[in-house]
Every structure is written in structure tokens, then in C-alpha cells.
Scaffold this motif. Structure first.
Motif, PDB file in Angstrom:
ATOM      1  N   ALA A 141      38.712  54.496  39.045  1.00 17.41           N
ATOM      2  CA  ALA A 141      39.565  55.028  37.982  1.00 17.41           C
ATOM      3  C   ALA A 141      40.915  54.325  38.003  1.00 17.41           C
ATOM      4  CB  ALA A 141      39.754  56.529  38.179  1.00 17.41           C
ATOM      5  N   HIS A 142      41.180  53.572  39.064  1.00 15.54           N
ATOM      6  CA  HIS A 142      42.480  52.900  39.198  1.00 15.54           C
ATOM      7  C   HIS A 142      42.423  51.527  38.554  1.00 15.54           C
ATOM      8  CE1 HIS A 142      43.462  56.126  41.867  1.00 15.54           C
ATOM      9  NE2 HIS A 142      42.386  55.861  42.559  1.00 15.54           N
ATOM     10  N   ALA A 143      42.310  51.527  37.237  1.00 12.78           N
ATOM     11  CA  ALA A 143      42.122  50.261  36.537  1.00 12.78           C
ATOM     12  C   ALA A 143      43.424  49.786  35.915  1.00 12.78           C
ATOM     13  CB  ALA A 143      41.043  50.416  35.479  1.00 12.78           C
ATOM     14  N   MET A 144      44.276  49.247  36.732  1.00 15.99           N
ATOM     15  CA  MET A 144      45.514  48.657  36.232  1.00 15.99           C
ATOM     16  C   MET A 144      45.239  47.175  36.017  1.00 15.99           C
ATOM     17  SD  MET A 144      47.391  51.303  36.354  1.00 15.99           S
ATOM     18  CE  MET A 144      49.082  50.814  36.183  1.00 15.99           C
ATOM     19  N   GLU A 145      46.073  46.548  35.233  1.00 15.89           N
ATOM     20  CA  GLU A 145      45.887  45.122  34.998  1.00 15.89           C
ATOM     21  C   GLU A 145      45.961  44.362  36.318  1.00 15.89           C
ATOM     22  OE1 GLU A 145      47.339  41.754  31.896  1.00 15.89           O
ATOM     23  OE2 GLU A 145      47.469  43.881  31.435  1.00 15.89           O
ATOM     24  N   GLY A 146      45.036  43.477  36.526  1.00 21.45           N
ATOM     25  CA  GLY A 146      45.012  42.698  37.764  1.00 21.45           C
ATOM     26  C   GLY A 146      44.194  43.342  38.865  1.00 21.45           C
ATOM     27  N   ASP A 147      43.935  44.653  38.776  1.00 24.46           N
ATOM     28  CA  ASP A 147      43.154  45.334  39.816  1.00 24.46           C
ATOM     29  C   ASP A 147      41.757  44.758  39.936  1.00 24.46           C
ATOM     30  OD1 ASP A 147      45.160  46.982  40.525  1.00 24.46           O
ATOM     31  OD2 ASP A 147      44.305  48.814  39.692  1.00 24.46           O
ATOM     32  N   ARG A 148      41.121  44.553  38.781  1.00 23.94           N
ATOM     33  CA  ARG A 148      39.745  44.063  38.771  1.00 23.94           C
ATOM     34  C   ARG A 148      39.624  42.806  39.645  1.00 23.94           C
ATOM     35  NH1 ARG A 148      35.313  43.747  34.941  1.00 23.94           N
ATOM     36  NH2 ARG A 148      34.234  41.817  35.380  1.00 23.94           N
ATOM     37  N   GLU A 149      40.474  41.823  39.353  1.00 20.75           N
ATOM     38  CA  GLU A 149      40.414  40.554  40.088  1.00 20.75           C
ATOM     39  C   GLU A 149      40.720  40.756  41.569  1.00 20.75           C
ATOM     40  OE1 GLU A 149      42.007  41.071  37.170  1.00 20.75           O
ATOM     41  OE2 GLU A 149      40.585  39.938  35.929  1.00 20.75           O
ATOM     42  N   ASN A 150      41.750  41.563  41.849  1.00 20.04           N
ATOM     43  CA  ASN A 150      42.118  41.814  43.242  1.00 20.04           C
ATOM     44  C   ASN A 150      40.986  42.492  44.002  1.00 20.04           C
ATOM     45  OD1 ASN A 150      44.620  40.705  43.023  1.00 20.04           O
ATOM     46  ND2 ASN A 150      45.665  42.638  42.642  1.00 20.04           N
ATOM     47  N   PHE A 151      40.429  43.553  43.401  1.00 16.46           N
ATOM     48  CA  PHE A 151      39.351  44.288  44.067  1.00 16.46           C
ATOM     49  C   PHE A 151      38.141  43.387  44.302  1.00 16.46           C
ATOM     50  CE2 PHE A 151      40.910  48.563  42.162  1.00 16.46           C
ATOM     51  CZ  PHE A 151      41.732  48.775  43.248  1.00 16.46           C
ATOM     52  N   LEU A 152      37.779  42.609  43.294  1.00 20.21           N
ATOM     53  CA  LEU A 152      36.606  41.735  43.433  1.00 20.21           C
ATOM     54  C   LEU A 152      36.854  40.676  44.508  1.00 20.21           C
ATOM     55  CD1 LEU A 152      35.525  41.289  39.701  1.00 20.21           C
ATOM     56  CD2 LEU A 152      34.258  42.476  41.508  1.00 20.21           C
ATOM     57  N   LYS A 153      38.051  40.097  44.498  1.00 22.18           N
ATOM     58  CA  LYS A 153      38.378  39.062  45.471  1.00 22.18           C
ATOM     59  C   LYS A 153      38.417  39.635  46.891  1.00 22.18           C
ATOM     60  CE  LYS A 153      42.230  36.328  45.833  1.00 22.18           C
ATOM     61  NZ  LYS A 153      43.379  35.759  45.188  1.00 22.18           N
ATOM     62  N   GLN A 154      39.091  40.769  47.038  1.00 23.29           N
ATOM     63  CA  GLN A 154      39.218  41.402  48.361  1.00 23.29           C
ATOM     64  C   GLN A 154      37.868  41.787  48.934  1.00 23.29           C
ATOM     65  OE1 GLN A 154      41.492  44.998  48.186  1.00 23.29           O
ATOM     66  NE2 GLN A 154      43.423  43.945  47.930  1.00 23.29           N
ATOM     67  N   SER A 155      37.004  42.339  48.099  1.00 25.41           N
ATOM     68  CA  SER A 155      35.788  42.972  48.596  1.00 25.41           C
ATOM     69  C   SER A 155      34.574  42.054  48.609  1.00 25.41           C
ATOM     70  CB  SER A 155      35.443  44.181  47.727  1.00 25.41           C
ATOM     71  OG  SER A 155      35.084  43.745  46.418  1.00 25.41           O
ATOM     72  N   GLY A 156      34.565  41.043  47.732  1.00 27.84           N
ATOM     73  CA  GLY A 156      33.374  40.210  47.604  1.00 27.84           C
ATOM     74  C   GLY A 156      32.299  40.884  46.758  1.00 27.84           C
ATOM     75  N   ALA A 157      32.663  41.951  46.037  1.00 27.51           N
ATOM     76  CA  ALA A 157      31.690  42.680  45.215  1.00 27.51           C
ATOM     77  C   ALA A 157      31.202  41.822  44.062  1.00 27.51           C
ATOM     78  CB  ALA A 157      32.318  43.969  44.687  1.00 27.51           C
ATOM     79  N   ASP A 158      30.084  42.242  43.467  1.00 22.70           N
ATOM     80  CA  ASP A 158      29.437  41.470  42.400  1.00 22.70           C
ATOM     81  C   ASP A 158      29.859  41.913  41.003  1.00 22.70           C
ATOM     82  OD1 ASP A 158      27.263  39.939  44.052  1.00 22.70           O
ATOM     83  OD2 ASP A 158      27.323  41.984  44.810  1.00 22.70           O
ATOM     84  N   GLY A 159      30.560  43.036  40.918  1.00 20.49           N
ATOM     85  CA  GLY A 159      30.959  43.516  39.604  1.00 20.49           C
ATOM     86  C   GLY A 159      31.963  44.637  39.737  1.00 20.49           C
ATOM     87  N   TYR A 160      32.454  45.101  38.585  1.00 24.24           N
ATOM     88  CA  TYR A 160      33.530  46.088  38.568  1.00 24.24           C
ATOM     89  C   TYR A 160      33.402  46.895  37.277  1.00 24.24           C
ATOM     90  CZ  TYR A 160      38.445  47.641  38.365  1.00 24.24           C
ATOM     91  OH  TYR A 160      39.599  48.368  38.294  1.00 24.24           O
TER      92      TYR A 160
END
Length: 134
Positions: free
Chosen positions: A91-110
Motif C-alpha cells: 500500500a506504500h506506493a510512493m513515486e520511486g518506491d516500485r523501483e527501490n523495492f524491486l531493486k532491493q528485493s530482487g522481486a519479479d514484480g510489484y
């Protein structure tokens, strides 16, 4: 039939996701927020994809508080579970979060909550699911 593991500490969200995925996506669903169970299920090969809540408020692993980013990092760094697709849900979808979360975690999607378009939600998960090879 493909199986989705929902890692979510909000039972209402877990129920909503579960209903959408089973009814619209024709998927089987498992749910837990217990970190040991998540790792065990991931290693068992019982699931095809994981929906990971980013901010798991009650999840603890080896005595430390962990969030979805940390659990995703642990799964992605384990050769046994590294190829298992993981989609972060937050729910914490601020601008830039998507990229940060994906980069930090190595996840495949958001995917950001709340889920408004149910079909789009299913489509986003289906796009990341490993294709049937039969």
C-alpha cells in the motif's frame, strides 16, 4: 493448476486476494505470514508464485523482525528458491518506491494496493507465472 502463496498479515487483504485469484484466475491459493512456513513452502516446490506483502508488521525470523523485502532477499539468495517468481504487494506506493523495492528485493514484480481492477491483478500475476511446459 498453479498455486499462489499469499504472504500477507492483513487477513481481509488475504481473503480478497484469495477470492480474486481462485474465482477469476482459476488458481489455488495458500496463505501464511509465518516466515518459516513461507521458506518451507517455497523450498517444497508446492507453489508456483509468491505474492509478498512488503510491510509485514508481525513477521519474525530467527528472533528478528523481517519485512517482505527481507524475506524476498532470503528466498532469492537461496539457489533452491531463487527462480520462484515473487511479486511484491504494498500500500506504500510512493513515486520511486516500485523501483527501490524491486531493486532491493530482487522481486519479479510489484502491485500496489488497494486492488481496484481485479482482472488486471490476475493478469499481472499470470504474466509472471512460469508457463506450462506440457
Amino acid at each position: 493448476m498453479k498455486t499462489v502463496l499469499i504472504v500477507e498479515d492483513d487477513l481481509i487483504n488475504a481473503r480478497v486476494f484469495s477470492k480474486i485469484l481462485t474465482k477469476r484466475g482459476g488458481l489455488q491459493v495458500k496463505h501464511t505470514e509465518n516466515v518459516e512456513e513461507v521458506i518451507e513452502i517455497a523450498q517444497s516446490g508446492e507453489v508456483d508464485i509468491i505474492l509478498m506483502d512488503v510491510s509485514l508488521s508481525r513477521s519474525v525470523y530467527q528472533g528478528k523482525s523481517v519485512d517482505g523485502i527481507k524475506i524476498t532477499q532470503m528466498l532469492k539468495s537461496d539457489p533452491q528458491t531463487a527462480s520462484l517468481p515473487i511479486i511484491l504487494v504494498t500500500a506504500h506506493a510512493m513515486e520511486g518506491d516500485r523501483e527501490n523495492f524491486l531493486k532491493q528485493s530482487g522481486a519479479d514484480g510489484y502491485i500496489s494496493k488497494p486492488i481496484v481492477d481485479h482482472q488486471q491483478f490476475v493478469d499481472q500475476i499470470m504474466a509472471v507465472l512460469p508457463k506450462q511446459d506440457n
